[in-house]
Scaffold this active site. Structure first.
Site, short mmCIF file in Angstrom:
data_model
loop_
_atom_site.label_atom_id
_atom_site.label_comp_id
_atom_site.label_asym_id
_atom_site.label_seq_id
_atom_site.Cartn_x
_atom_site.Cartn_y
_atom_site.Cartn_z
N ASP A 31 -20.23 93.74 124.38
CA ASP A 31 -20.55 95.04 124.99
C ASP A 31 -20.36 94.93 126.50
O ASP A 31 -20.74 93.94 127.11
CB ASP A 31 -22.01 95.42 124.65
CG ASP A 31 -22.30 96.89 124.91
OD1 ASP A 31 -22.55 97.62 123.94
OD2 ASP A 31 -22.26 97.30 126.09
N ILE A 32 -19.76 95.96 127.10
CA ILE A 32 -19.52 95.91 128.55
C ILE A 32 -20.80 96.08 129.36
O ILE A 32 -20.81 95.79 130.55
CB ILE A 32 -18.52 97.00 129.07
CG1 ILE A 32 -18.77 98.35 128.45
CG2 ILE A 32 -17.11 96.56 128.97
CD1 ILE A 32 -18.10 99.47 129.23
N GLY A 93 -29.06 108.41 120.31
CA GLY A 93 -28.58 107.66 121.47
C GLY A 93 -27.13 107.21 121.37
O GLY A 93 -26.65 106.46 122.23
N GLN A 94 -26.43 107.65 120.33
CA GLN A 94 -25.03 107.23 120.18
C GLN A 94 -24.17 107.85 121.29
O GLN A 94 -24.30 109.04 121.59
CB GLN A 94 -24.49 107.64 118.81
CG GLN A 94 -23.12 107.06 118.50
CD GLN A 94 -22.64 107.39 117.09
OE1 GLN A 94 -23.30 108.11 116.33
NE2 GLN A 94 -21.47 106.87 116.73
N HIS A 100 -20.37 101.62 114.96
CA HIS A 100 -20.46 100.24 115.44
C HIS A 100 -21.88 99.76 115.25
O HIS A 100 -22.83 100.53 115.33
CB HIS A 100 -20.03 100.12 116.90
CG HIS A 100 -20.74 101.06 117.81
ND1 HIS A 100 -20.39 102.39 117.91
CD2 HIS A 100 -21.82 100.89 118.62
CE1 HIS A 100 -21.21 103.00 118.77
NE2 HIS A 100 -22.08 102.11 119.20
P1 AMP Z 1 -24.01 103.50 121.33
O1 AMP Z 1 -25.03 104.02 122.29
O2 AMP Z 1 -24.62 102.88 120.12
O3 AMP Z 1 -22.94 104.50 121.00
O4 AMP Z 1 -23.35 102.27 122.09
C1 AMP Z 1 -22.10 102.29 122.66
C2 AMP Z 1 -21.96 100.96 123.35
O5 AMP Z 1 -20.60 100.76 123.64
C3 AMP Z 1 -22.73 100.87 124.67
O6 AMP Z 1 -23.65 99.79 124.60
C4 AMP Z 1 -21.64 100.64 125.71
O7 AMP Z 1 -22.04 99.76 126.72
C5 AMP Z 1 -20.51 100.08 124.86
N1 AMP Z 1 -19.16 100.32 125.35
C6 AMP Z 1 -18.62 101.49 125.75
N2 AMP Z 1 -17.32 101.32 126.09
C7 AMP Z 1 -17.04 100.01 125.87
C8 AMP Z 1 -15.87 99.22 126.06
N3 AMP Z 1 -14.72 99.73 126.52
N4 AMP Z 1 -15.94 97.90 125.75
C9 AMP Z 1 -17.11 97.36 125.30
N5 AMP Z 1 -18.23 98.06 125.11
C10 AMP Z 1 -18.21 99.37 125.40
#
Ligand code: AMP
Ligand code: ZN
Length: 113
Positions: A31-32, A93-94, A100
């Protein structure tokens, strides 16, 4: 496959990501914006908007995601256990609308947003 979906683009290799595991049907990336020492996302290759889109025919895929989560956690030093969560829809919170699974290892440094 949606052209503008961030995770579809990562699956296609169009956006960079730190891939920690890949197998037929899914990949796992860091995760970034991590909220724990290990924070990995396990992402099916197929575009599925959220958990509610899974059907009975996807049971094998769901099993594969859970197995991959355990394997990645163990490979990254968390054989003793890890946190596993899924954000479902805006109210959950998505923020990325491609299914994922979050895999968190070690203490959480903050709560997910
Ligand atoms: P969610 O809130 O469950 O939809 O989580 C989305 C997650 O994706 C968050 O924790 C972000 O930090 C992560 N995220 C978004 N864009 C990227 C990316 N390009 N590479 C890695 N993680 C990402
Ligand atoms: Zn997608």
């Amino acid at each position: 496959m949606p052209q503008d979906c961030v995770f579809c683009r990562i699956v296609r290799g169009e956006l960079p990501a730190e891939v920690v595991h890949r197998e037929d049907g899914l990949l796992a990336i860091r995760d970034i914006n991590p909220v724990a020492r290990t924070h990995v996302l396990v992402i099916p290759d197929r575009h599925i908007a959220d958990l509610r889109e899974l059907s009975a025919g996807d049971a094998d895929l769901w099993w594969q995601l859970t197995q991959a989560a355990s394997r990645v956690a163990a490979d990254l030093g968390h054989a003793d256990g890890y946190r596993f969560f899924v954000s479902v829809g805006p109210g959950g919170g998505q923020t990325v609308f491609h299914l994922h699974v979050h895999v968190l290892g070690g203490a959480m440094t903050r709560l997910p947003q």
